[in-house]
Design an enzyme around this catalytic site. Structure first.
Site, mmCIF file in Angstrom:
data_model
loop_
_atom_site.group_PDB
_atom_site.id
_atom_site.type_symbol
_atom_site.label_atom_id
_atom_site.label_comp_id
_atom_site.label_asym_id
_atom_site.label_seq_id
_atom_site.Cartn_x
_atom_site.Cartn_y
_atom_site.Cartn_z
ATOM 1 N N SER A 198 -29.566 -30.863 50.294
ATOM 2 C CA SER A 198 -28.651 -31.483 51.263
ATOM 3 C C SER A 198 -27.219 -30.970 51.164
ATOM 4 C CB SER A 198 -28.639 -33.001 51.052
ATOM 5 O OG SER A 198 -29.907 -33.560 51.308
ATOM 6 N N GLU B 113 0.790 -1.225 0.000
ATOM 7 C CA GLU B 113 0.000 0.000 0.000
ATOM 8 C C GLU B 113 0.828 1.283 0.000
ATOM 9 O OE1 GLU B 113 -3.063 0.501 -0.381
ATOM 10 O OE2 GLU B 113 -4.169 -1.317 0.137
#
Length: 694
Positions: free
Chosen positions: A345, A85
């Site tokens: 429990s 680029e």
């Protein structure tokens, strides 16, 4: 001639405007600053303890725009990007005149645009200030903005903006979002093929989307690989090999873990864009996989929740609020890790721990499991049957209700609740009611997170562990206030470690307990090894009954599967503390061979004497035996009143000597710190004090 005329007019115009831009830049900077604030609008991220992305949220305009820095990206991708680029990116001041000249020459020679002259700085200018037309005036604005950006930002900051804002098709912006969506990974490590595709897409993101236009994407990637500067960057032959790999054909979903905790993190810190949790992504993924697998076997409207914690740090490392956040039929949006439900429990181990600590029982002490009436309270076992005489070890492993209530009646519900408060857990009692025997069988409200916090104390040798909230840690609890003494904790863990795994599950080396609430509304299973604790809840968020649901049959298989899928290596249980041994029933002191409390909570009528009471040392006393000043420690005198002889003294759960008919005895501690002293008389009544030895 027309082509040459366009060339000269365009070049002259750009040059003239460039000169004006440069000389008028100071005034333009003040009157016309670039809109850099657009770059500040990025997706919110929730990450794990190692910085791995757990969940991202789209920006207000619906974009997946993840903040990205060059350090987050594969260095080879960055080199390829610059080579393709903007080769002179690190040398120019926003505009590359050589690139402009090259582009103009190619335009004149070919009669069409062959390559652009936009630098990365100019592309950033376009991204933060998009323009519809591509006129010379628009190009001038872009050129001027690029120069402004270069004056304000470093090259690294400009590159970071490009990596965050570059378009990749659809609502994907930035290289991180694209890498996650197309490759399913962060861009820290990219192949040459992957890097080339990410370089190619931003130039024409919609036309080159690999999930929609695979051939176009492949051709665009090939053009990147064939560019000579790129070939030089990746090395000989690498570009050719990269071209052989297919481009991805579908778009993946971005990571979406820990939905409930992610939302909680954002509610807690609404102005932050990056939220760091204590979760571990591999653990979280394993728990969520286990939840999804389990929910397929459950009935409609049934949800589940899990919490996994590290007991050494107090950090929550995995949390599942529901099997599927978006499943409306199961109210998936409700975070069931923080909702109070009946624990069934699961509180029984703490009752037994107190009984061990006070010297009322040992593992092989015989205790009755028969129908009993405790002042009008008549507990029954889950299967409605009774076992008769059983050992304390069997009673806890089988989760028998009557023995647990017998022991709770002896140790006292208020004392049990006090121990819970030491762990910073406050079970919810029915409004206006005091703690009663029903709390031992689930007659309180407890959240899954609090239950895991309680069990973290068992995994931590009896020392409480205050869990964090998954986002910010809380301070620990004073170690001077244990949940249970180490010997009592060891006894509980030793018993729970030997409970058989549920059918179809293999042994993992964990201790675990299950629970089922009254009316089949909640199924629980909590397990721990030497470092980690995992809790599982199954039920309906609306508190409706689920016929047939049970802790052992429903929640325990999920616990074992989740422990396995979490990837956590099982940490061995800590070694037994001093004095912690399993003693055969025949070798126990006579007062511990059988637990002789009656169902009414009173000793048998033949015992007319008052219960024993320790008068020295008193509860909470600090006793100096002389060792602190350098002298030889002297034995501590122990005195009691009441009770029936003979008496058995225990220190930290261990018998001191033979039975004695005297009400005075002596004890020489083997070290300083807190100790628990218990005396048991001939009919099993006990008294306990806790002292600090200096």
């Amino acid at each position: 001639m027309r082509v040459w005329r366009k060339f000269f007019i365009g070049t002259a115009t750009i040059t003239l405007l460039g000169v004006v831009a440069v000389y008028g830049l100071e005034a333009a900077d003040r009157a016309w600053p670039p809109p850099l604030d657009k770059a500040a609008v990025i997706s919110r991220e929730v990450v794990d303890a190692d910085g791995q992305l757990l969940r991202a949220f789209a920006t207000p305009d619906g974009r997946w725009r993840l903040g990205t820095k060059a350090a987050d990206v594969d260095p080879q991708f960055l080199r390829m990007l610059v080579a393709y680029e903007d080769q002179r990116f690190y040398d120019h001041a926003g505009v590359d005149p050589w690139a402009l000249l090259r582009a103009a020459t190619q335009f004149v020679t070919n009669g069409r645009i062959v390559s652009g002259a936009s630098t990365l700085s100019m592309q950033v200018a376009r991204l933060i200030e998009p323009r519809e037309n591509r006129s010379f005036s628009a190009k001038f604005v872009q050129l001027a903005r690029a120069i402004q950006i270069e004056r304000r930002l470093s090259k690294a900051e400009i590159l970071d903006l490009y990596l965050t804002l570059a378009p990749y098709g659809g609502n994907l912006e930035g290289v991180r979002a694209a890498s996650l969506a197309y490759f399913g990974k962060e861009p820290r490590r990219l192949s040459v093929s992957e890097a080339a595709l990410l370089v190619a897409l931003p130039q024409s993101p919609e036309a080159r989307r690999p999930d929609r236009h695979r051939q176009t994407a492949t051709a665009a990637r090939q053009r990147v690989l064939e560019r000579e500067p790129v070939k030089e960057t990746v090395g000989e032959g690498a570009a050719e090999q990269a071209a052989l790999h297919p481009v991805p054909s579908r778009r993946l979903q971005l990571p979406a873990y820990a939905a409930h905790l992610a939302e909680a993190a954002i509610r807690k810190q609404p102005t932050e864009t990056r939220h760091v949790t204590t979760l571990r992504r591999d653990v979280q993924r394993g728990l969520e996989d286990a939840a999804r697998a389990a929910v397929q076997k459950l009935g409609p409207k049934i949800s589940l929740a899990m919490v996994m914690a590290d007991t050494r740090t107090g950090e929550i490392i995995g949390e599942v609020g529901s099997a599927d956040y978006f499943d409306a039929s199961r109210s998936g949006w409700v975070d069931m890790t923080r909702v109070n439900r009946s624990p069934g429990s699961t509180l029984k181990p703490f009752i037994y721990g107190l009984a061990f600590e006070q010297g009322l029982v040992s593992q092989e002490t015989v205790i009755e499991d028969r129908p009993s009436d405790f002042h009008g309270y008549r507990p029954r076992n889950f299967d409605m049957s009774y076992q008769g005489d059983v050992s304390v070890r069997q009673a806890l492993q089988l989760s028998l209700n009557v023995p647990a209530v017998r022991l709770l009646d002896a140790v006292g519900p208020s004392r049990l609740m006090m121990r819970f408060r030491r762990a910073d857990v406050k079970p919810a009692l029915p409004i206006g009611e005091a703690p009663g025997l029903a709390i031992g069988l689930g007659g309180v409200g407890v959240s899954l997170k609090d239950l895991v916090q309680l069990y973290a104390g068992l995994a931590n040798r009896g020392q409480p562990v205050r869990l964090g909230d998954g986002v910010r840690e809380k301070p620990g609890i004073d170690p001077a206030d244990p949940l249970l003494e180490p010997v009592a904790t060891w006894n509980v863990t030793d018993i729970l470690s030997d409970v058989l795994p549920p059918q179809g599950s293999r042994r993992l080396g964990i201790a675990y307990k299950t629970g089922t609430s009254y009316g089949y509304r909640d199924a629980w299973s909590i397990g721990y090894d030497g470092r980690h604790v995992l809790g599982v809840w199954v039920g309906r968020p609306d508190n409706g009954a689920v016929p047939g649901i049970a802790g052992y049959a429903t929640a325990a298989p999920i616990l074992f599967d989740a422990f396995s899928r979490s990837g956590i290596g099982i940490t061995p249980m800590p070694s037994a503390p001093a004095g912690a041994v399993r003693v055969a029933q025949a070798d126990l002191p006579i007062s511990q061979r059988r637990f002789s409390m009656t169902a009414s909570g009173l000793i048998s009528a033949s015992a007319r004497e008052p219960a024993p009471q320790i008068v020295y040392p008193p509860e909470g006393a600090r006793v100096d035996l002389g060792a602190a000043s350098g002298g030889t420690p002297e034995p501590m005198t122990l005195k009691l009143q009441g009770g029936r002889a003979p008496f058995r003294w225990l220190a930290n759960g261990q018998p001191l000597s033979d039975l004695s008919r005297r009400r005075t005895s002596e004890w020489l501690p083997d070290g300083g710190g807190y100790s628990t002293l218990t005396v048991i008389d001939a009919v099993g009544r006990a008294a306990t004090v806790r002292v600090f030895v200096e």
